[in-house]
Design a protein around this motif. Structure first.
Motif, PDB file in Angstrom:
ATOM      1  N   THR A 680       0.856  -1.193   0.000  1.00  0.00           N
ATOM      2  CA  THR A 680       0.000   0.000   0.000  1.00  0.00           C
ATOM      3  C   THR A 680       0.888   1.238   0.000  1.00  0.00           C
ATOM      4  O   THR A 680       1.677   1.456   0.920  1.00  0.00           O
ATOM      5  CB  THR A 680      -0.927   0.021   1.230  1.00  0.00           C
ATOM      6  OG1 THR A 680      -1.735  -1.169   1.216  1.00  0.00           O
ATOM      7  CG2 THR A 680      -1.828   1.244   1.199  1.00  0.00           C
ATOM      8  N   ASP A 690      -5.113   9.130   0.785  1.00  0.00           N
ATOM      9  CA  ASP A 690      -4.992   8.861  -0.648  1.00  0.00           C
ATOM     10  C   ASP A 690      -3.911   7.791  -0.823  1.00  0.00           C
ATOM     11  O   ASP A 690      -2.714   8.078  -0.823  1.00  0.00           O
ATOM     12  CB  ASP A 690      -4.612  10.136  -1.398  1.00  0.00           C
ATOM     13  CG  ASP A 690      -4.562   9.935  -2.914  1.00  0.00           C
ATOM     14  OD1 ASP A 690      -4.870   8.815  -3.375  1.00  0.00           O
ATOM     15  OD2 ASP A 690      -4.199  10.901  -3.628  1.00  0.00           O
ATOM     16  N   PHE A 692      -2.759   3.736  -2.615  1.00  0.00           N
ATOM     17  CA  PHE A 692      -2.937   2.811  -3.738  1.00  0.00           C
ATOM     18  C   PHE A 692      -2.345   1.475  -3.318  1.00  0.00           C
ATOM     19  O   PHE A 692      -1.178   1.383  -2.942  1.00  0.00           O
ATOM     20  CB  PHE A 692      -2.234   3.322  -4.995  1.00  0.00           C
ATOM     21  CG  PHE A 692      -2.511   2.501  -6.228  1.00  0.00           C
ATOM     22  CD1 PHE A 692      -3.552   2.836  -7.075  1.00  0.00           C
ATOM     23  CD2 PHE A 692      -1.743   1.383  -6.539  1.00  0.00           C
ATOM     24  CE1 PHE A 692      -3.822   2.082  -8.205  1.00  0.00           C
ATOM     25  CE2 PHE A 692      -1.998   0.622  -7.656  1.00  0.00           C
ATOM     26  CZ  PHE A 692      -3.044   0.973  -8.508  1.00  0.00           C
ATOM     27  N   LYS A 693      -3.166   0.431  -3.408  1.00  0.00           N
ATOM     28  CA  LYS A 693      -2.746  -0.898  -2.986  1.00  0.00           C
ATOM     29  C   LYS A 693      -2.583  -1.803  -4.201  1.00  0.00           C
ATOM     30  O   LYS A 693      -3.534  -2.034  -4.948  1.00  0.00           O
ATOM     31  CB  LYS A 693      -3.760  -1.500  -2.022  1.00  0.00           C
ATOM     32  CG  LYS A 693      -3.359  -2.851  -1.439  1.00  0.00           C
ATOM     33  CD  LYS A 693      -4.376  -3.302  -0.390  1.00  0.00           C
ATOM     34  CE  LYS A 693      -3.988  -4.611   0.269  1.00  0.00           C
ATOM     35  NZ  LYS A 693      -4.956  -5.019   1.314  1.00  0.00           N
ATOM     36  N   ASN A 714      -9.314  -5.961  -1.053  1.00  0.00           N
ATOM     37  CA  ASN A 714      -9.613  -4.582  -1.467  1.00  0.00           C
ATOM     38  C   ASN A 714      -8.438  -3.914  -2.190  1.00  0.00           C
ATOM     39  O   ASN A 714      -8.251  -2.702  -2.097  1.00  0.00           O
ATOM     40  CB  ASN A 714     -10.046  -3.716  -0.280  1.00  0.00           C
ATOM     41  CG  ASN A 714     -11.499  -3.946   0.092  1.00  0.00           C
ATOM     42  OD1 ASN A 714     -12.294  -4.445  -0.713  1.00  0.00           O
ATOM     43  ND2 ASN A 714     -11.853  -3.593   1.325  1.00  0.00           N
ATOM     44  N   SER A 715      -7.659  -4.691  -2.930  1.00  0.00           N
ATOM     45  CA  SER A 715      -6.550  -4.103  -3.694  1.00  0.00           C
ATOM     46  C   SER A 715      -7.084  -3.221  -4.815  1.00  0.00           C
ATOM     47  O   SER A 715      -8.107  -3.524  -5.434  1.00  0.00           O
ATOM     48  CB  SER A 715      -5.677  -5.204  -4.305  1.00  0.00           C
ATOM     49  OG  SER A 715      -4.938  -5.876  -3.323  1.00  0.00           O
ATOM     50  N   ASP A 716      -6.371  -2.134  -5.078  1.00  0.00           N
ATOM     51  CA  ASP A 716      -6.700  -1.295  -6.239  1.00  0.00           C
ATOM     52  C   ASP A 716      -6.292  -1.992  -7.530  1.00  0.00           C
ATOM     53  O   ASP A 716      -6.951  -1.853  -8.556  1.00  0.00           O
ATOM     54  CB  ASP A 716      -5.993   0.051  -6.126  1.00  0.00           C
ATOM     55  CG  ASP A 716      -6.501   0.866  -4.962  1.00  0.00           C
ATOM     56  OD1 ASP A 716      -7.612   1.413  -5.063  1.00  0.00           O
ATOM     57  OD2 ASP A 716      -5.796   0.940  -3.927  1.00  0.00           O
ATOM     58  N   LEU A 717      -5.184  -2.733  -7.472  1.00  0.00           N
ATOM     59  CA  LEU A 717      -4.693  -3.440  -8.654  1.00  0.00           C
ATOM     60  C   LEU A 717      -4.171  -4.803  -8.225  1.00  0.00           C
ATOM     61  O   LEU A 717      -3.353  -4.913  -7.317  1.00  0.00           O
ATOM     62  CB  LEU A 717      -3.565  -2.653  -9.337  1.00  0.00           C
ATOM     63  CG  LEU A 717      -2.859  -3.365 -10.488  1.00  0.00           C
ATOM     64  CD1 LEU A 717      -3.812  -3.605 -11.658  1.00  0.00           C
ATOM     65  CD2 LEU A 717      -1.641  -2.555 -10.961  1.00  0.00           C
ATOM     66  N   ARG A 753     -10.130  -3.966  -7.404  1.00  0.00           N
ATOM     67  CA  ARG A 753     -10.772  -2.958  -8.245  1.00  0.00           C
ATOM     68  C   ARG A 753     -10.435  -3.180  -9.723  1.00  0.00           C
ATOM     69  O   ARG A 753     -11.295  -3.041 -10.589  1.00  0.00           O
ATOM     70  CB  ARG A 753     -10.324  -1.571  -7.802  1.00  0.00           C
ATOM     71  CG  ARG A 753     -11.044  -0.445  -8.515  1.00  0.00           C
ATOM     72  CD  ARG A 753     -10.600   0.908  -8.013  1.00  0.00           C
ATOM     73  NE  ARG A 753     -11.129   1.987  -8.836  1.00  0.00           N
ATOM     74  CZ  ARG A 753     -10.588   3.192  -8.943  1.00  0.00           C
ATOM     75  NH1 ARG A 753      -9.493   3.480  -8.261  1.00  0.00           N
ATOM     76  NH2 ARG A 753     -11.132   4.104  -9.712  1.00  0.00           N
ATOM     77  N   LYS A 754      -9.174  -3.510  -9.999  1.00  0.00           N
ATOM     78  CA  LYS A 754      -8.772  -3.772 -11.384  1.00  0.00           C
ATOM     79  C   LYS A 754      -7.812  -4.953 -11.401  1.00  0.00           C
ATOM     80  O   LYS A 754      -7.109  -5.231 -10.425  1.00  0.00           O
ATOM     81  CB  LYS A 754      -8.129  -2.535 -12.018  1.00  0.00           C
ATOM     82  CG  LYS A 754      -9.113  -1.366 -12.098  1.00  0.00           C
ATOM     83  CD  LYS A 754      -8.615  -0.232 -12.974  1.00  0.00           C
ATOM     84  CE  LYS A 754      -9.652   0.903 -12.992  1.00  0.00           C
ATOM     85  NZ  LYS A 754      -9.262   2.016 -13.882  1.00  0.00           N
ATOM     86  N   TYR A 792      -3.300   2.936 -15.555  1.00  0.00           N
ATOM     87  CA  TYR A 792      -4.234   2.284 -14.631  1.00  0.00           C
ATOM     88  C   TYR A 792      -5.667   2.735 -14.866  1.00  0.00           C
ATOM     89  O   TYR A 792      -6.603   1.930 -14.779  1.00  0.00           O
ATOM     90  CB  TYR A 792      -3.819   2.590 -13.188  1.00  0.00           C
ATOM     91  CG  TYR A 792      -4.812   2.088 -12.157  1.00  0.00           C
ATOM     92  CD1 TYR A 792      -4.857   0.737 -11.822  1.00  0.00           C
ATOM     93  CD2 TYR A 792      -5.708   2.961 -11.535  1.00  0.00           C
ATOM     94  CE1 TYR A 792      -5.773   0.273 -10.879  1.00  0.00           C
ATOM     95  CE2 TYR A 792      -6.620   2.510 -10.603  1.00  0.00           C
ATOM     96  CZ  TYR A 792      -6.656   1.169 -10.276  1.00  0.00           C
ATOM     97  OH  TYR A 792      -7.565   0.710  -9.357  1.00  0.00           O
ATOM     98  N   GLU A 793      -5.856   4.002 -15.204  1.00  0.00           N
ATOM     99  CA  GLU A 793      -7.203   4.531 -15.396  1.00  0.00           C
ATOM    100  C   GLU A 793      -7.863   3.989 -16.664  1.00  0.00           C
ATOM    101  O   GLU A 793      -9.068   4.144 -16.853  1.00  0.00           O
ATOM    102  CB  GLU A 793      -7.157   6.067 -15.458  1.00  0.00           C
ATOM    103  CG  GLU A 793      -6.537   6.734 -14.231  1.00  0.00           C
ATOM    104  CD  GLU A 793      -7.301   6.424 -12.946  1.00  0.00           C
ATOM    105  OE1 GLU A 793      -8.534   6.212 -13.029  1.00  0.00           O
ATOM    106  OE2 GLU A 793      -6.675   6.393 -11.871  1.00  0.00           O
TER     107      GLU A 793
END
Length: 838
Positions: A680, A690, A692-693, A714-717, A753-754, A792-793
């Motif tokens: 993270t 703010d 990012f994981k 709950n990882s962002d990526l 998330r992704k 990433y977006e």
């Protein structure tokens, strides 16, 4: 007839020259350097090496020179080869092989070394090879660095790495006293360059039957004696000599292979070869290091070899300012171009630009494309006696063929064939992309407007976003279309004043990761990436995940050595740290002062931290081996009790330096000492919330309990291996990998998330299974391809071109695929029951 075929020449992704010598009967020998990318070049060019007998290593042995050798040995062993000999002019060779002992293990192949002293000769029934060992600066050094006891220990280690028979129980090399032993200290840097003279057995002249009969020789055994070169005496006392009944024997030209690492060797080379007998010399190969200067001093040395009695001498020059920067892996480059035609901003055009030597090209009137960049080393033209037609540029398709000739009656028969075709992206586009009829894929959009454009971190918007480069996406061993796995993640951090700095982290780095980067980016862009590189993470000890790390460390040091505040964090299993220390002491120990190492085990999400085994002191090795000999139960090594204490101070320092909130690992379900991780990162100085994981699976079976529901939740990526297609569940279980559906299932349970799916089996080199998969709950996902740059977006944008991907690779599906059905030969648990068969 004998043929010399260049396997690699100096390019962005094949750093050094490697030469294959092949006889008319298929016997094969390697001469030169086996740099990263060498075995992939064999695959690309469909060169088979099943009859490879000997490898003659040249020059010095830095990682840049032999980084492809461990993987090459593993592949050769898995092809069923029973023996292989490494030749070199210094006893450092066994030390080098011994440093690989924690991750290179194969039974059934007898790997041996032959240390060739200066002017020692190796002979078999085909060739004769004479070594020339040249000391840097002409010093009085030695080709022996170790005493007899140390040599014995190193030989024992190598033999245990390549045993004839498989162990019968579960095997961990780090617990084997034969392997987990301290290596001898190195007191001095090895600065010796090995070179070779190759000559061939002459061809016997034809037997003149009529002459023999006329001389009264009876048919039978006496004929055989004469053909073997023995004189005979007839019953009447007449002596008949072979010369009377045999045509003249024919000879082959000699070949010299000279490897000059840098300018400081040159005077010693002049001294060594100033009296060299060039009488039957046909070809000289010059393997010149990058820092060798193309000037009069060099050509004063080359002029020494213009003395042959039987025709001209051909000079073949290999140098990064002379050899062309051709596309080494065209299959992969074509894949990149097709994918770029669908997502133009997600790939860079492979770069082929290079600065060439003005001195060389103008002196010898060699052709160059318009607009080529040139540099010069001296103001006046090169002074040399060599004619321009006798100088040749060493390149992959430049073959040399030697045929036998009669001395004194004809010139040496030495034929040189092959030319370097000019690369035309326009022609490639018209031949391979245009027929696909992709919408918006015109030559200006895909080619002309993208020449030398870098699509990584190149816009104001992107500079604020996480970006990922999937440098390699295959498993096991490099293939025509996919290199082995490596992923770079860029994580920007915004200060309160609006300034943005990047933290680049590298998640695994398989062989030739650096070559891929140099093919993708300009030197300026590479410098920027490495100045921002803050961490290298290694998930486990399988060779396809880490054979590129030493090159990455060397490159990082080049751009950061003068910055006293710059350090790189290296997070690996503890055995790999031992290798790094043993190797860099050999090559450049100054890098060790810039590395901050932390064991993967010290981030484990568990109260129990496994201890590493204590190495056997070198002085105690023989005693311990004697204690273990003949015992059914081998004596266990002591554990290092201090290794169970997490290095809290260093971990906290890394958190602060890299603005990390949390870093955790869990044990992967793959092999011993394998890990998955979650990190993270804080993203904004003004907003501590703010974050990012990012989570990375490494190689593993689905790990819901420890990975999905615990450290990665709950990882962002999520970047997850998806080695096998869904119908190959049995293989996935056997090889401890995931199917695509299983990887998606891990993501779904993780609430990621992704998702990026990577590490595909080389049996699917072009396209993974895109359909018939379970639903992905992540907001966006994509399949990784080599050299893909993804914001990433915008990860989900790939899904819009899914229908066109099958069409993109229809051409390849029609061709015979050399990689189809290949086993995961480098991704092998060294437990015998898990070994893959070749």
């Amino acid at each position: 007839m004998f043929t010399f075929l260049p396997v690699t020449h100096p390019t962005s992704d094949t750093k050094h020259p490697l030469l294959l010598l092949q006889s008319a009967h298929g016997d094969k020998y390697f001469f030169g350097k086996i740099s990263e990318g060498s075995q992939r070049s064999l695959t690309e060019n469909k060169i088979r090496i099943s009859k490879l007998k000997d490898i003659f290593l040249t020059g010095e042995l830095n990682w840049s020179d032999i980084g492809g050798l461990p993987g090459m040995i593993l592949t050769i062993a898995d092809q069923g080869k029973s023996d292989l000999v490494l030749h070199y002019g210094n006893d450092i060779l066994n030390y080098i092989v011994s440093t690989w002992r924690y991750f290179v293990f194969r039974f059934g192949i007898d790997l041996s070394d032959h240390i060739m002293k200066d002017k020692e000769v190796f002979k078999d029934n085909i060739i004769r090879v004479k070594s020339f060992n040249v000391l840097k600066n002409g010093g009085n050094g030695t080709d022996e660095f170790f005493n007899s006891f140390q040599k014995g220990v190193l030989s024992s280690i190598v033999s245990k790495m390549f045993p004839k028979h498989a162990p019968t129980d579960r095997y961990d090399p780090s617990s084997d006293p034969h392997l987990n032993v301290e290596l001898p200290d190195l007191d001095a840097k090895v600065e010796v360059a090995t070179n070779y003279e190759i000559s061939f057995n002459p061809v016997r002249g034809k037997f003149k039957l009529d002459e023999a009969v006329k001389l009264g020789v009876p048919r039978g055994p006496l004929f055989a004696k004469l053909t073997k070169g023995q004189a005979i005496t007839l019953d009447d006392g007449t002596v008949v000599t072979p010369e009377q009944v045999l045509e003249k024997e024919r000879h082959f030209a000699k070949v010299l292979i000279l490897d000059i690492p840098d300018d400081q060797y040159l005077s010693a080379f002049v001294e060594k070869f100033k009296e060299y007998d060039c009488a039957e010399l046909g070809v000289v190969y010059y393997f010149l290091g990058d820092s060798v200067t193309i000037n009069d001093d060099l050509f004063k040395f080359i002029d020494l070899f213009e003395k042959s009695n039987y025709g001209k001498v051909n000079h073949m020059i290999s140098h990064n300012k002379i050899s062309p920067n051709t596309i080494s892996f065209f299959g992969s480059a074509l894949t990149t171009l097709k994918l770029k035609a669908l997502q133009v901003n997600n790939y860079n055009l492979p770069r082929t630009d290079r600065v060439f030597s003005k001195d060389f090209y103008e002196t010898f009137n060699k052709p160059l494309a318009k607009g080529t960049s040139l540099c010069e080393s001296q103001e006046t033209p090169l002074r040399t006696v060599i004619e321009k037609d006798n100088i040749h540029i060493f390149a992959q398709n430049k073959t040399v063929t030697l045929e036998p000739f009669h001395r004194s009656e004809e010139s040496m028969k030495c034929e040189i064939n092959g030319s370097v075709p000019a690369l035309s992206w326009k022609q490639i586009f018209e031949d391979h992309i245009q027929p696909l009829g992709f919408p918006l894929a015109d030559i200006d959009t895909v080619i002309n407007d993208q020449l030398h454009v870098n699509n990584f971190n190149n816009t104001t918007e992107k500079k604020k976003h996480v970006e990922i480069i999937t440098l390699g996406t295959g498993s096991a061993l490099p293939s025509k279309y996919r290199n082995v796995v490596s992923t770079l993640v860029k994580l920007p951090y915004t200060y309160s004043n609006g300034d943005i700095v990047n933290r680049n982290i590298l998640l695994d780095a398989g062989e030739n990761t650096l070559g891929t980067m140099h093919r993708m980016f300009s030197q300026l862009a590479v410098k920027s990436i490495f100045q921002d590189l803050k961490m290298i993470y290694l998930s486990h000890l399988h060779a396809d995940h880490h054979l590129g790390i030493i090159s990455i460390l060397n490159e990082w040091y080049k751009y950061n050595k003068d910055d006293e505040m710059s350090f790189i964090y290296v997070v690996t299993p503890w055995q790999y740290n031992k290798f790094v220390n043993e190797w860099l002491v050999l090559e450049n120990k100054d890098i060790l002062d810039k590395i901050k190492y932390i064991s993967c085990e010290h981030f484990i999400n568990d109260s129990f931290v496994r201890m590493q085994t204590q190495s056997v002191p070198l002085k105690d090795f023989n005693e311990l081996i004697q204690e273990n000999s003949g015992q059914e139960e081998r004596k266990k090594l002591d554990l290092d009790t201090n290794s169970s204490y997490r290095d809290i101070n260093l971990i906290n320092q890394m958190y602060e330096d890299l603005s990390i909130s949390y870093f955790q690992t869990c044990r992967a379900i793959h092999c011993d000492w394998a890990y998955s991780n979650s990190i993270t990162f804080q993203m904004n100085e003004s907003n501590k919330h703010d974050t990012f994981k990012v989570s990375y699976s490494g190689d593993t079976r689905p790990n819901i309990k420890e990975f999905s529901s615990a450290i990665g939740y709950n990882s962002d990526l999520l970047i997850h291996e998806a080695t096998l297609e869904n119908q190959l569940m049995e293989d996935a279980i056997k090889k401890r990998h995931c199917t695509i559906n299983e990887a998606i299932g891990v993501s779904n349970e993780m609430n990621a998330r992704k998702l990026i799916l990577t590490h595909f089996s080389q049996r699917y080199p072009k396209l993974p299974q895109l359909d018939n998969n379970i639903d992905v709950k992540a907001k966006e996902f994509c399949f990784a391809f080599d050299s893909m740059i993804v914001d990433y977006e915008k990860i989900g944008e790939q899904q819009t071109v899914f229908p066109l991907l099958n069409k993109a690779f229809a051409e390849e599906k029609e061709q015979e695929d050399e990689s189809a059905g290949s086993e995961d030969v480098e991704d092998v648990d060294i437990t015998p029951k898990k070994q893959k068969k070749s």
